[in-house]
Design a protein around this motif. Structure first.
Motif, mmCIF file in Angstrom:
data_model
loop_
_atom_site.group_PDB
_atom_site.id
_atom_site.type_symbol
_atom_site.label_atom_id
_atom_site.label_comp_id
_atom_site.label_asym_id
_atom_site.label_seq_id
_atom_site.Cartn_x
_atom_site.Cartn_y
_atom_site.Cartn_z
ATOM 1 N N TYR A 93 0.840 -1.217 0.000
ATOM 2 C CA TYR A 93 0.010 -0.085 -0.041
ATOM 3 C C TYR A 93 0.997 1.235 0.094
ATOM 4 N N VAL A 94 2.029 1.423 0.835
ATOM 5 C CA VAL A 94 2.731 2.395 1.062
ATOM 6 C C VAL A 94 3.490 2.716 -0.223
ATOM 7 N N ALA A 95 3.845 1.555 -1.282
ATOM 8 C CA ALA A 95 4.916 1.792 -2.312
ATOM 9 C C ALA A 95 3.638 2.331 -3.378
ATOM 10 N N ALA A 96 2.376 1.985 -3.521
ATOM 11 C CA ALA A 96 1.495 2.627 -4.338
ATOM 12 C C ALA A 96 1.080 3.898 -3.914
ATOM 13 N N LEU A 97 1.113 4.321 -2.625
ATOM 14 C CA LEU A 97 0.856 5.557 -2.207
ATOM 15 C C LEU A 97 2.258 6.739 -2.584
ATOM 16 N N ALA A 98 3.262 6.036 -2.537
ATOM 17 C CA ALA A 98 4.480 6.779 -2.818
ATOM 18 C C ALA A 98 4.244 7.178 -4.303
ATOM 19 N N GLU A 99 3.888 6.360 -5.286
ATOM 20 C CA GLU A 99 3.736 6.785 -6.585
ATOM 21 C C GLU A 99 2.846 7.818 -6.889
ATOM 22 N N GLN A 100 1.786 8.307 -5.992
ATOM 23 C CA GLN A 100 0.978 9.325 -6.024
ATOM 24 C C GLN A 100 1.765 10.522 -5.275
ATOM 25 N N ILE A 101 2.698 10.388 -4.273
ATOM 26 C CA ILE A 101 3.311 11.247 -3.392
ATOM 27 C C ILE A 101 4.612 11.857 -4.278
ATOM 28 N N ASP A 102 5.418 10.811 -4.693
ATOM 29 C CA ASP A 102 6.782 11.261 -5.006
ATOM 30 C C ASP A 102 6.793 12.139 -6.281
ATOM 31 N N ARG A 103 7.634 13.308 -6.148
ATOM 32 C CA ARG A 103 7.904 14.023 -7.189
ATOM 33 C C ARG A 103 9.127 14.783 -7.164
ATOM 34 N N PRO A 104 10.087 14.319 -8.073
ATOM 35 C CA PRO A 104 11.491 15.078 -8.046
ATOM 36 C C PRO A 104 11.255 16.713 -7.880
ATOM 37 N N VAL A 105 12.642 16.847 -7.147
ATOM 38 C CA VAL A 105 12.438 18.490 -7.209
ATOM 39 C C VAL A 105 12.931 18.988 -8.432
ATOM 40 N N GLN A 106 12.256 20.239 -9.096
ATOM 41 C CA GLN A 106 12.551 20.692 -10.361
ATOM 42 C C GLN A 106 13.238 22.118 -10.126
ATOM 43 N N GLU A 107 14.477 22.070 -10.569
ATOM 44 C CA GLU A 107 15.193 23.413 -10.545
ATOM 45 C C GLU A 107 14.838 24.363 -11.706
ATOM 46 N N ALA A 108 14.495 25.475 -11.364
ATOM 47 C CA ALA A 108 14.417 26.379 -12.356
ATOM 48 C C ALA A 108 15.345 26.632 -13.336
ATOM 49 N N SER A 109 14.871 26.796 -14.720
ATOM 50 C CA SER A 109 15.818 26.864 -15.923
ATOM 51 C C SER A 109 15.294 27.721 -16.768
ATOM 52 N N LEU A 110 16.203 28.376 -17.743
ATOM 53 C CA LEU A 110 15.949 29.090 -18.746
ATOM 54 C C LEU A 110 16.655 28.637 -19.977
ATOM 55 N N GLU A 134 9.750 26.844 -14.538
ATOM 56 C CA GLU A 134 9.740 27.264 -13.149
ATOM 57 C C GLU A 134 10.151 26.262 -12.308
ATOM 58 N N GLU A 135 10.731 26.525 -11.127
ATOM 59 C CA GLU A 135 11.143 25.594 -9.990
ATOM 60 C C GLU A 135 9.916 24.956 -9.350
ATOM 61 N N SER A 136 10.060 23.661 -8.697
ATOM 62 C CA SER A 136 9.099 22.946 -8.170
ATOM 63 C C SER A 136 9.593 22.430 -6.779
ATOM 64 N N THR A 137 8.798 22.185 -5.701
ATOM 65 C CA THR A 137 9.287 21.352 -4.744
ATOM 66 C C THR A 137 9.220 19.820 -4.873
ATOM 67 N N GLY A 138 10.309 19.387 -4.448
ATOM 68 C CA GLY A 138 10.312 17.725 -4.676
ATOM 69 C C GLY A 138 9.637 17.053 -3.303
ATOM 70 N N TYR A 139 9.081 16.064 -3.257
ATOM 71 C CA TYR A 139 8.493 15.132 -2.392
ATOM 72 C C TYR A 139 8.929 13.885 -2.517
ATOM 73 N N SER A 140 9.146 13.091 -1.349
ATOM 74 C CA SER A 140 9.450 11.711 -1.463
ATOM 75 C C SER A 140 8.995 11.265 -0.038
ATOM 76 N N LEU A 141 7.978 10.205 -0.339
ATOM 77 C CA LEU A 141 7.329 9.534 0.955
ATOM 78 C C LEU A 141 8.476 8.572 1.408
ATOM 79 N N ASP A 142 8.919 8.686 2.486
ATOM 80 C CA ASP A 142 9.845 7.741 3.356
ATOM 81 C C ASP A 142 9.180 6.425 3.638
ATOM 82 N N GLN A 143 9.040 5.535 2.594
ATOM 83 C CA GLN A 143 8.548 4.253 2.559
ATOM 84 C C GLN A 143 8.678 3.446 4.058
ATOM 85 N N THR A 144 9.825 3.342 4.346
ATOM 86 C CA THR A 144 10.341 2.618 5.652
ATOM 87 C C THR A 144 9.822 3.284 6.757
#
Length: 656
Positions: A308-325, A343-353
């Motif tokens: 369940y947590v692994a499936a949840l991580a697929e919905q939550i996890d998003r790598p950090v995006q650095e802004a670029s031109l 544009e930049e965006s915050t990264g999220y990663s579920l601590d599955q353990t």
């Protein structure tokens, strides 16, 4: 009533003693309501004689003695061991008239151990014995007591003889004390029997589970009740999980719960069955007073939770995006801005353990809401910061006539330069980037050029205008110019001293990016103009730079160079090279503030454009002798002399 006196009823002393003894014995059987007033008075008088100061019988003494008598017959006698010394100070709040009082003494928790009760009784008797010794009614009583101590083993007859020598007060009080001791010991025995039965019973004490009371059930009955509770458990109960700013819900059966009914039964069964005897009795009393709610231990399946947590991580996890031109000069065809923004965006990663451990822990605690740990990674590069360093610094445009090959060459050079990026400290070289325009393989066409101060045609004609335009924007962006040469003939599309000529292997345009930020070069054109723009960090505080040319003087080219052509008739004259004046030019680099006020001026360079003498060809061929015309009588005909024309310099007013 004093010692030796009779009551107001007229009874003899012996009759009174018998009546009081009989009444007290009736009280011993539990019928306390039939104790006569005479017996109470006797006890009151006895109490007064024992405890009154100086053996006086004041009204207060009698009231105190009355209270002592009531204490003897009350339920509060043995609340605590220390109360023995305070009996004379306590007052009974309510007389006792219940028949079952003596039998219920144990249920009032006055004693927790049989040994304690026996010790209390023994102490009380010792205190009473001391009181009798300190307050003897007469010498006969003291002698009788001494005889009793000397002969501890007396038969009934001896005991009665000894008793005859005591006062009625002492006998009555001894009877009362015996009554108390017997009642206490009897109650203690009864209580001990009840406690032993309670501790040996096969019952569950003071426990409820999932709202169902198990009190009074045997262990087997409790096991059946627990199984029934478990069978009715709602496994579709919602489980709320918070992860970051998001909330997710699941049902309990998602985690394949396992309920340990055996452990639940054992927890219920152990209440009142561990520790010392007093501890066990205390636990039983407390559980009955405040029933304990015991949850059925639950555990979640590790694999189910991990899935369940692994499936949840697929919905939550998003790598950090650095802004670029992203520099995309080709999009200038549709836009004036040559960058693609990301544009930049915050990264999220579920601590599955940790999330698995958190959910499994909820199974133990019974919590149905959990905060799952999410690792948040903030970007370090922000679009706003990038855009501060990637703004349009300056732009410059020059115009030209629509000459096909020359226009083609300008466009080709501009396309080659467009998109060039100079990092801090990088040097731009026109010849390195554009290449040798005179080579056929580089794709440039023949157009007007200046060679040796004279107009001519060659491949790449017109690229100098692209170089001149780029030079002007580089100076205005405060680039460090490391290579630049003026034309032999001043260009018409910029002021004198602000042009730049190109001759591969001889003349180059080069400059260095001295700023702390990248510089992006963008070139675009139309059929009649070419524009170069630089993007990067603008000069601070809105400062701008301009170039200003100062004319220092004009030099005359002198007399024309005349060349005779014997093939041309006399009178023929042709100007093959027009005369050009020479110019001395000083160029300033000028800084202006945001309001347009000059704040700095330096000499950037001086140029000396050379003079050029006119070159003229004249004919020297003599005119032929006239031949007489026989038909005209010797008239002459004027020769057809060609008019010497002037051919314009194709290079005049253009750059090569």
């Amino acid at each position: 009533m004093k010692q030796g006196q009779t009551s107001n009823t007229g009874l003899s002393r012996q009759q009174l003693e018998e009546k009081v003894s009989r009444d007290l014995l009736a009280g011993l059987d539990g019928d306390l309501s039939n104790v006569s007033s005479e017996a109470v008075d006797v006890l009151a008088s006895l109490g007064g004689s024992l405890f009154a100061d100086n053996n006086t019988n004041s009204a207060q003494d009698k009231d105190d003695a009355q209270a002592i008598a009531q204490e003897i017959l009350s339920q509060e006698l043995f609340v605590q061991e220390d109360d023995i010394e305070l009996i004379a100070e306590e007052t009974l709040a309510e007389p006792i008239a219940q028949e079952d009082h003596l039998e219920n003494l144990l249920t009032e928790d006055h004693f927790t151990e049989q040994e304690t009760a026996e010790a209390v009784a023994e102490t009380f008797l010792e205190e009473f014995s001391d009181a009798l010794q300190n307050h003897p009614a007469d010498e006969t009583a003291a002698s009788a007591e001494d005889e009793m101590q000397k002969e501890p083993s007396l038969n009934k007859q001896s005991f009665l003889q000894q008793l005859a020598h005591t006062t009625v007060w002492q006998r009555i009080f001894l009877a009362a004390m015996c009554l108390v001791c017997v009642v206490s010991l009897s109650s203690l025995c009864s209580r001990a029997i009840k406690e032993n039965r309670l501790l040996a019973s096969d019952l569950v004490f003071g426990v409820s589970m999932e709202g169902v009371c198990l009190e009074g059930m045997t262990k087997g009955q409790a096991a059946v009740a627990i199984e029934e509770i478990q069978s009715k458990k709602d496994t579709s109960q919602k489980f709320t999980l918070h992860a970051g700013t998001q909330t997710y819900t699941a049902t309990i059966d998602t985690f394949s719960p396992v309920y340990d009914t055996d452990a639940a039964l054992e927890s219920a069964w152990r209440i009142g069955r561990t520790g010392s005897r007093s501890q066990r009795l205390f636990d039983i009393c407390m559980s009955r007073a405040v029933p304990q709610e015991i949850a059925i231990p639950c555990s979640f399946d590790q694999a189910a939770v991990s899935g369940y947590v692994a499936a949840l991580a697929e919905q939550i996890d998003r790598p950090v995006q650095e802004a670029s031109l992203e520099f995309a000069p080709e999009q200038l065809r549709e836009s004036d801005y040559p960058f693609i923004e990301m544009e930049e965006s915050t990264g999220y990663s579920l601590d599955q353990t940790a999330a698995v451990d958190t959910i499994i822990a909820c199974a133990v605690t019974g919590e149905r809401t959990a905060q799952l740990p999410v690792i948040v990674t903030e970007p370090t590069v922000h679009l706003a910061d990038l855009k501060e360093n990637v703004q349009m610094m300056r732009t410059f445009t020059t115009q030209y006539a629509r000459i096909a090959n020359r226009t083609y060459n300008i466009h080709r050079a501009t396309d080659t330069i467009n998109g060039t990026v100079l990092q801090p400290g990088d040097e731009f070289s026109f010849n390195r980037i554009v290449g040798n325009t005179s080579l056929a393989e580089n794709g440039y066409r023949e157009a007007g050029v200046i060679v040796g101060g004279r107009s001519s045609t060659d491949r790449g004609g017109g690229v100098c205008q692209a170089a001149t335009t780029l030079y002007n924007v580089a100076v205005r962006c405060d680039m460090e110019i490391t290579a630049r040469d003026p034309h032999a003939i001043a260009s018409s599309y910029v002021p004198r001293g602000q042009d730049a000529t190109i001759a591969y292997g001889h003349c180059d345009l080069a400059f260095i990016n001295t700023s702390e930020y990248p510089v992006y070069i963008v070139g675009k054109y139309t059929d009649t103009s070419v524009t170069f723009t630089m993007y990067g960090r603008p000069l601070e505080n809105g400062i701008t730079i301009e170039m200003e040319s100062e004319h220092l003087g004009t030099r005359s080219p002198g007399a024309a160079k005349v060349t005779e052509d014997p093939t041309k008739p006399v009178g023929y004259e042709e100007t093959v090279v027009s005369a050009l004046n020479g110019y001395d030019i000083r160029v300033y680099k000028v800084w202006y503030d945001a309001d347009g006020n000059e704040i700095r001026r330096v000499v950037d360079h001086t140029d000396a454009y050379p003079t050029r003498r006119a070159e003229i060809i004249v004919g020297t061929k003599p005119a032929p002798e006239p031949t007489p015309d026989p038909g005209t009588g010797g008239g002459s005909t004027e020769p057809d002399v060609g008019t010497g024309g002037s051919t314009p310099d194709p290079g005049a007013g253009t750059e090569g």
